[in-house]
Scaffold this motif. Structure first.
Motif, PDB file in Angstrom:
ATOM      1  N   ASP A  83     -76.613  40.406 -15.845  1.00 24.59           N
ATOM      2  CA  ASP A  83     -75.503  40.774 -14.671  1.00 24.59           C
ATOM      3  C   ASP A  83     -75.769  39.626 -13.630  1.00 24.59           C
ATOM      4  O   ASP A  83     -74.956  39.385 -12.818  1.00 24.59           O
ATOM      5  CB  ASP A  83     -75.855  42.339 -14.366  1.00 24.59           C
ATOM      6  N   THR A  84     -77.186  39.271 -13.330  1.00 23.41           N
ATOM      7  CA  THR A  84     -77.363  38.480 -12.252  1.00 23.41           C
ATOM      8  C   THR A  84     -76.910  36.858 -12.598  1.00 23.41           C
ATOM      9  O   THR A  84     -76.444  36.389 -11.771  1.00 23.41           O
ATOM     10  CB  THR A  84     -79.057  38.267 -12.126  1.00 23.41           C
ATOM     11  N   GLN A  85     -76.964  36.580 -13.793  1.00 19.32           N
ATOM     12  CA  GLN A  85     -76.434  35.472 -14.134  1.00 19.32           C
ATOM     13  C   GLN A  85     -74.873  35.376 -13.769  1.00 19.32           C
ATOM     14  O   GLN A  85     -74.488  34.479 -13.346  1.00 19.32           O
ATOM     15  CB  GLN A  85     -76.508  35.025 -15.925  1.00 19.32           C
ATOM     16  N   GLN A  86     -74.157  36.309 -14.198  1.00 17.22           N
ATOM     17  CA  GLN A  86     -72.832  36.687 -13.910  1.00 17.22           C
ATOM     18  C   GLN A  86     -72.723  36.480 -12.448  1.00 17.22           C
ATOM     19  O   GLN A  86     -71.556  35.640 -11.845  1.00 17.22           O
ATOM     20  CB  GLN A  86     -72.318  37.966 -14.602  1.00 17.22           C
ATOM     21  N   ARG A  87     -73.340  37.433 -11.550  1.00 17.32           N
ATOM     22  CA  ARG A  87     -73.117  37.196 -10.114  1.00 17.32           C
ATOM     23  C   ARG A  87     -73.408  35.954  -9.400  1.00 17.32           C
ATOM     24  O   ARG A  87     -72.552  35.288  -8.738  1.00 17.32           O
ATOM     25  CB  ARG A  87     -74.113  38.365  -9.496  1.00 17.32           C
ATOM     26  N   VAL A  88     -74.360  35.112 -10.023  1.00 18.15           N
ATOM     27  CA  VAL A  88     -74.638  33.726  -9.364  1.00 18.15           C
ATOM     28  C   VAL A  88     -73.866  32.725 -10.091  1.00 18.15           C
ATOM     29  O   VAL A  88     -73.049  31.942  -8.929  1.00 18.15           O
ATOM     30  CB  VAL A  88     -75.893  33.227 -10.144  1.00 18.15           C
ATOM     31  N   ARG A  89     -72.995  32.921 -10.941  1.00 16.17           N
ATOM     32  CA  ARG A  89     -71.776  32.107 -11.401  1.00 16.17           C
ATOM     33  C   ARG A  89     -70.538  32.343 -10.595  1.00 16.17           C
ATOM     34  O   ARG A  89     -69.970  31.263 -10.241  1.00 16.17           O
ATOM     35  CB  ARG A  89     -71.575  32.175 -13.050  1.00 16.17           C
ATOM     36  N   GLU A  90     -70.399  33.602 -10.347  1.00 14.70           N
ATOM     37  CA  GLU A  90     -69.108  33.997  -9.550  1.00 14.70           C
ATOM     38  C   GLU A  90     -69.344  33.237  -8.065  1.00 14.70           C
ATOM     39  O   GLU A  90     -68.517  32.497  -7.755  1.00 14.70           O
ATOM     40  CB  GLU A  90     -69.177  35.534  -9.483  1.00 14.70           C
ATOM     41  N   VAL A  91     -70.623  33.313  -7.466  1.00 16.93           N
ATOM     42  CA  VAL A  91     -70.668  32.767  -6.166  1.00 16.93           C
ATOM     43  C   VAL A  91     -70.545  31.489  -6.234  1.00 16.93           C
ATOM     44  O   VAL A  91     -70.129  30.556  -5.584  1.00 16.93           O
ATOM     45  CB  VAL A  91     -72.225  33.234  -5.565  1.00 16.93           C
ATOM     46  N   ALA A  92     -71.243  30.665  -7.384  1.00 13.74           N
ATOM     47  CA  ALA A  92     -71.108  29.283  -7.631  1.00 13.74           C
ATOM     48  C   ALA A  92     -69.802  28.649  -7.679  1.00 13.74           C
ATOM     49  O   ALA A  92     -69.262  27.745  -7.278  1.00 13.74           O
ATOM     50  CB  ALA A  92     -71.854  28.609  -8.891  1.00 13.74           C
ATOM     51  N   ASP A  93     -68.900  29.455  -8.455  1.00 12.25           N
ATOM     52  CA  ASP A  93     -67.476  29.042  -8.639  1.00 12.25           C
ATOM     53  C   ASP A  93     -66.818  29.078  -7.207  1.00 12.25           C
ATOM     54  O   ASP A  93     -65.979  28.423  -6.829  1.00 12.25           O
ATOM     55  CB  ASP A  93     -66.703  29.916  -9.531  1.00 12.25           C
TER      56      ASP A  93
END
Length: 334
Positions: free
Chosen positions: A36-46
């Protein structure tokens, strides 16, 4: 004056997510943090438009994502087709090509091989001008070295995708001999080297065994220069009855020279090629030749390069058989 937009960094993502830069880095690589942290980080990165800095990635991974390709001569039309295909196939596995042209010059080849290795390419793929040169051994010590066409004796190559010249040349010699030809001009790419290239050596041996008198002549691949070489050889009083060209590009020069000399193909001069470029079917008469399938060779190269880079594994030599394409440019000599 407008200012250049600042490129988002890992620190910017860390500020947005409240994570440390190290945690963000791990999340972007899918390591050591919950999904879930990986997903959150990727969303912010995008959202921020973050892209991985290729230089930073190369420094951290030791890889550049670039494959160096050193061609023996890009005036050879088969090599042009092959490089286009190879580029597409490497792009499909997220690698880019940096290709350079040795222009059939062994010294230039050595210089460019060093240049590509100095650029820290992940692998060096070569269609060699001089397969026996000592610099291949040094290149193999610094990167994954993959040879196409001819093997590189003495070099610790990661892979070799080699053309089966024994099959192609045996069929060519038998074709010419059975058609009654004994005086054959052989046009070979690049300069005359102190040692025969593998194809030339096999041709010399099998030709002698079959009773052919071969005259081997170095020849450029471009049309005008190949036509000039062919014209000079065919204008002599002791004109051969057949020409065997170790690249179709040279055969096109032979057609041009034959036209200038008013020699009819194949009734007065038989011509045989050796890589079946698509234009060879359009000549009048269509050129007899041997097909080295571009897609098959490119597939084999990409598979072995990826294996060498990602798994540090060498591959067994791959032997590519030619497909004879007997057409109308060879006729019985009387």
């Amino acid at each position: 004056m407008s200012q250049r937009r600042k490129r988002p960094t890992i620190k910017d993502i860390a500020t947005e997510t409240g994570l440390s830069p190290a945690a963000v880095s791990y999340a972007l690589r899918g390591l050591q943090v919950p999904p879930d942290t990986q997903q959150r980080v990727r969303e912010v990165a995008d959202r921020l438009g973050y892209e991985v800095d290729p230089i930073a990635r190369a420094l951290s991974s030791g890889r550049t994502g670039t494959i160096g390709v050193l061609c023996s001569s890009l005036e050879d039309l088969w090599q042009q087709s092959f490089i286009a295909t190879l580029g597409r196939q490497f792009l499909a596995v997220e690698r880019n090509l940096l290709f350079v042209d040795a222009a059939a010059d062994p010294e230039r080849e050595a210089m460019l091989a060093k240049y590509l290795v100095d650029q820290r390419v992940d692998a060096l793929v070569t269609i060699p001008v001089d397969p026996t040169s000592a610099y291949w051994s040094e290149a193999a010590e610094r990167t994954a070295l993959v040879a196409i066409g001819d093997p590189l004796p003495g070099a610790n190559t990661a892979a070799e995708v080699v053309f089966d010249n024994s099959l192609g040349i045996t069929d060519a010699v038998n074709t010419l001999r059975e058609a009654g030809h004994t005086e054959v001009l052989v046009l070979t790419p690049g300069p005359r080297l102190p040692r025969f290239r593998p194809a030339e050596q096999f041709l010399h041996d099998i030709g002698k065994e079959r009773g052919l008198r071969l005259r081997v002549q170095a020849c450029p691949n471009n049309l005008n220069d190949a036509a000039e070489v062919a014209y000079t050889a065919l204008a002599e009083s002791s004109r051969p009855s057949a020409v065997f060209c170790l690249a179709d590009s040279m055969a096109y020069g032979v057609y041009a020279a034959a036209r200038e000399l008013d020699l009819a193909i194949p009734t007065e001069l038989s011509v045989l090629g050796y890589d079946d470029h698509p234009m060879s079917r359009l000549l009048t008469p269509a050129l007899s030749t041997y097909r080295w399938e571009v897609d098959t060779v490119a597939d084999a190269v990409v598979e072995r390069v990826v294996k060498a880079i990602d798994h540090d594994r060498h591959s067994r030599r791959k032997l590519i058989a030619p497909e004879p394409k007997h057409r109308e440019s060879v006729r019985h000599h009387t």
